[in-house]
Design a protein around this motif. Structure first.
Motif, mmCIF file in Angstrom:
data_model
loop_
_atom_site.group_PDB
_atom_site.id
_atom_site.type_symbol
_atom_site.label_atom_id
_atom_site.label_comp_id
_atom_site.label_asym_id
_atom_site.label_seq_id
_atom_site.Cartn_x
_atom_site.Cartn_y
_atom_site.Cartn_z
ATOM 1 N N LYS A 215 0.846 -1.187 0.000
ATOM 2 C CA LYS A 215 0.000 0.000 0.000
ATOM 3 C C LYS A 215 0.884 1.239 0.000
ATOM 4 O O LYS A 215 1.845 1.329 0.765
ATOM 5 C CB LYS A 215 -0.917 0.022 1.219
ATOM 6 C CG LYS A 215 -1.849 1.247 1.273
ATOM 7 C CD LYS A 215 -2.627 1.292 2.578
ATOM 8 C CE LYS A 215 -3.667 0.187 2.627
ATOM 9 N NZ LYS A 215 -4.537 0.321 3.832
ATOM 10 N N THR B 36 -4.236 -7.175 -8.335
ATOM 11 C CA THR B 36 -5.419 -6.330 -8.219
ATOM 12 C C THR B 36 -4.976 -5.001 -7.624
ATOM 13 O O THR B 36 -4.316 -4.975 -6.577
ATOM 14 C CB THR B 36 -6.486 -6.975 -7.319
ATOM 15 O OG1 THR B 36 -6.911 -8.209 -7.907
ATOM 16 C CG2 THR B 36 -7.689 -6.054 -7.154
ATOM 17 N N THR C 197 -6.141 -1.330 -6.187
ATOM 18 C CA THR C 197 -7.328 -0.700 -5.606
ATOM 19 C C THR C 197 -7.014 0.707 -5.123
ATOM 20 O O THR C 197 -6.017 0.929 -4.426
ATOM 21 C CB THR C 197 -7.857 -1.535 -4.423
ATOM 22 O OG1 THR C 197 -8.125 -2.866 -4.869
ATOM 23 C CG2 THR C 197 -9.125 -0.927 -3.851
ATOM 24 N N SER D 120 -8.290 3.720 -2.707
ATOM 25 C CA SER D 120 -9.156 3.930 -1.544
ATOM 26 C C SER D 120 -9.038 5.366 -1.057
ATOM 27 O O SER D 120 -7.982 6.003 -1.189
ATOM 28 C CB SER D 120 -8.778 2.969 -0.409
ATOM 29 O OG SER D 120 -8.920 1.625 -0.813
ATOM 30 N N VAL E 206 -13.152 1.940 -0.544
ATOM 31 C CA VAL E 206 -12.751 1.619 -1.912
ATOM 32 C C VAL E 206 -13.463 2.535 -2.894
ATOM 33 O O VAL E 206 -14.695 2.667 -2.865
ATOM 34 C CB VAL E 206 -13.057 0.144 -2.238
ATOM 35 C CG1 VAL E 206 -12.756 -0.148 -3.708
ATOM 36 C CG2 VAL E 206 -12.247 -0.775 -1.338
ATOM 37 N N SER F 34 -12.174 2.669 -6.507
ATOM 38 C CA SER F 34 -12.111 2.011 -7.813
ATOM 39 C C SER F 34 -11.114 0.862 -7.746
ATOM 40 O O SER F 34 -10.169 0.889 -6.946
ATOM 41 C CB SER F 34 -11.699 3.008 -8.899
ATOM 42 O OG SER F 34 -11.628 2.382 -10.165
ATOM 43 N N THR F 35 -11.333 -0.143 -8.598
ATOM 44 C CA THR F 35 -10.466 -1.324 -8.604
ATOM 45 C C THR F 35 -10.154 -1.738 -10.036
ATOM 46 O O THR F 35 -11.041 -1.742 -10.897
ATOM 47 C CB THR F 35 -11.130 -2.501 -7.870
ATOM 48 O OG1 THR F 35 -11.377 -2.133 -6.507
ATOM 49 C CG2 THR F 35 -10.234 -3.732 -7.902
ATOM 50 N N HIS F 36 -8.890 -2.089 -10.287
ATOM 51 C CA HIS F 36 -8.465 -2.676 -11.564
ATOM 52 C C HIS F 36 -8.015 -4.110 -11.280
ATOM 53 O O HIS F 36 -7.119 -4.329 -10.455
ATOM 54 C CB HIS F 36 -7.308 -1.888 -12.182
ATOM 55 C CG HIS F 36 -7.707 -0.544 -12.714
ATOM 56 N ND1 HIS F 36 -8.119 -0.350 -14.009
ATOM 57 C CD2 HIS F 36 -7.765 0.668 -12.121
ATOM 58 C CE1 HIS F 36 -8.405 0.932 -14.202
ATOM 59 N NE2 HIS F 36 -8.196 1.576 -13.065
ATOM 60 N N ASN F 37 -8.616 -5.074 -11.964
ATOM 61 C CA ASN F 37 -8.281 -6.481 -11.772
ATOM 62 C C ASN F 37 -7.385 -6.992 -12.897
ATOM 63 O O ASN F 37 -7.325 -6.409 -13.984
ATOM 64 C CB ASN F 37 -9.556 -7.330 -11.717
ATOM 65 C CG ASN F 37 -10.435 -6.979 -10.532
ATOM 66 O OD1 ASN F 37 -9.953 -6.867 -9.405
ATOM 67 N ND2 ASN F 37 -11.728 -6.794 -10.779
#
Length: 477
Positions: A62, A82, A84, A86, A91, A93-96
């Motif tokens: 992080k 992944t 993320t 925050s 949270v 938005s998230t990119h996987n």
């Protein structure tokens, strides 16, 4: 036949200890050491409390978004993550499925998602060209494990390297060695998990991972820094797979049968007329069969298996892989020698890796590599097996002639790598490794192992059954 006799005592060749010590801090966007990791970077809203967390491959990092709206997470093991964004723990938005390549960076931006709003019109544009990685100046080609599953390439580091521009096959005299930009095949460097695994006796080739354990291979053909020692040509750097939070295992048998191989062309004496005053050698006639090669082919079988997973979830991981390659060939000599040799070769490889996440900021990795070879040195009449007299009138093998000369070599390499993430922008990396290489030893009909070394003082030849080279290396970044 080249039968050699053991005439000397133990002879040990030790390479001078080379310690490459480069002490520095890991700043944003910089790849360190012999690249075994990658970077995720990008932009995000610069509001207070904004953090980006990267998780995957048994790693969780992080970082805080800078005041300029940028973030960087460096020294990440290659894999899929992944990412993320925050805001004060919530949270946004998230990119996987974000993949990173060794020695380079992958850009992941969040500004678009954070600033999204209702629009009356949307225009979509696409670009088929891959994005330019501005974090590296190396001229390199990275091939991943998923690429290897699809590409019809040979099961060797050199075959993968030939996919890079400016790389060509070297002389067959040196086996599978390759040349980069016209350089000598002895000017290349080989790395596995950041350690130089090049064979120090001749500096031709080096330890290569079992094919199924290659996570990524980076082939550098230019622009790389002096941190890659002993490499005036190119660099082949492999990164092995590592255990994750899920157990995976598998195996494969690859068989190349003899009957599916094309037969080499037989060789005949020239049919053209000779100049005045010249005659053919006694026993030879124009157009006569000189070397019969219809049976000079063989089969190959490769057995491989792997297993990897967590010993302690999120904490301790292991990955093991083994591979055995068997070859069996026939080689017929020319009419002047009239012999046929049957030989077999074996190559065994083992790769083991343990990853310990001591805590979120400290990681310890251990790698063990081993390779054993027994068979041929690449010349006629060598390899496990025997040589027989050959009748060129009947094109059949005859009486026993001799036991083939055999060659053997092995390598054992151990690597320890400690990484400490001191701050968001400072990383300490310490890598230590050592390797033991048994130089090629030969067995003749006297069954005595030996190796020939030329002594520059008296030009005599010495032999020993335990001749070896040893390497040690330490790097601090």
């Amino acid at each position: 036949m080249n039968n050699r006799k053991l005439t000397g005592g133990a002879l040990t060749r030790r390479n001078a200890l080379t310690v490459a010590l480069a002490v520095g801090l890991g700043f944003t966007g910089v790849a360190f050491g012999q690249a075994t990791t990658g970077t995720i970077f990008g932009t995000a809203p610069s509001a207070a409390g904004q953090t980006v967390q990267v998780t995957g491959s048994g790693v969780s990092r992080k970082v805080t978004v800078g005041q300029n709206g940028r973030y960087t997470v460096s020294n990440l093991p290659v894999g899929t993550y992944t990412v993320t964004l925050s805001n004060n723990g919530e949270v946004v938005s998230t990119h996987n499925n974000v993949s990173i390549a060794v020695g380079s960076g992958t850009e992941v931006d969040f500004n678009t998602a954070a600033n999204a709003q209702e629009l009356s019109q949307v225009q979509v544009r696409a670009n088929a060209l891959p994005s330019i990685d501005v974090t590296s100046v190396n001229s390199s080609t990275v091939i991943t494990a998923s690429d290897l599953e699809k590409l019809p390439v040979g099961r060797s580091a050199e075959s993968i390297a030939l996919l890079s521009p400016g790389t060509v096959q070297g002389s067959g005299y040196f086996g599978n060695a390759v040349s980069f930009g016209g350089s000598s095949v002895a000017e290349n460097a080989y790395y596995v998990n950041g350690y130089n695994t090049g064979e120090p006796y001749r500096n031709i080739g080096g330890f290569q991972l079992p094919y199924g354990s290659i996570a990524q291979q980076e082939t550098l053909t230019g622009g790389f820094s002096a941190k890659y020692g002993r490499s005036d040509g190119g660099v082949i750097s492999q990164v092995g797979k590592r255990g994750t939070n899920e157990w995976h295992f598998g195996g494969q048998i690859a068989w190349t049968p003899r009957f599916l191989r094309a037969s080499p062309k037989s060789e005949y004496m020239p049919t053209q007329s000779l100049p005045a005053g010249f005659t053919h050698q006694a026993g030879y006639a124009p157009g006569q069969l000189n070397r019969y090669r219809a049976h000079d082919k063989g089969w190959q079988t490769v057995y491989s298996a792997y297993v990897g997973g967590p010993l302690i979830k999120d904490k301790l991981f292991i990955f093991l892989a083994a591979e055995q390659t068997k070859n069996k060939y026939t080689s017929t000599s020319s009419r002047s020698l009239s012999q046929v040799s049957y030989y077999t070769t074996h190559r065994n490889k083992f790769y083991g890796k343990v990853d310990w996440n001591i805590d979120d900021n400290n990681v310890l990795e251990g790698t063990f590599l081993q390779s054993d070879y027994n068979g041929s040195d690449g010349t006629f009449g060598t390899g496990i097996g025997a040589t027989y007299n050959y009748d060129y009138n009947t094109l059949k093998s005859g009486t026993f002639n001799s036991v083939n000369t055999q060659s053997a070599d092995n390598a054992k390499i151990m690597i320890a790598h400690y990484t400490s993430y001191i701050t968001d922008n400072a990383t300490l990396s310490v890598l230590y490794g050592k390797g033991d290489f048994q130089n090629p030893a030969y067995w003749g009909s006297n069954v005595d192992p030996n190796i020939g070394i030329i002594n520059n003082q008296n030009r005599a030849t010495s032999y020993a059954d335990d001749a070896s080279s040893r390497t040690k290396g330490l790097r601090v970044d």
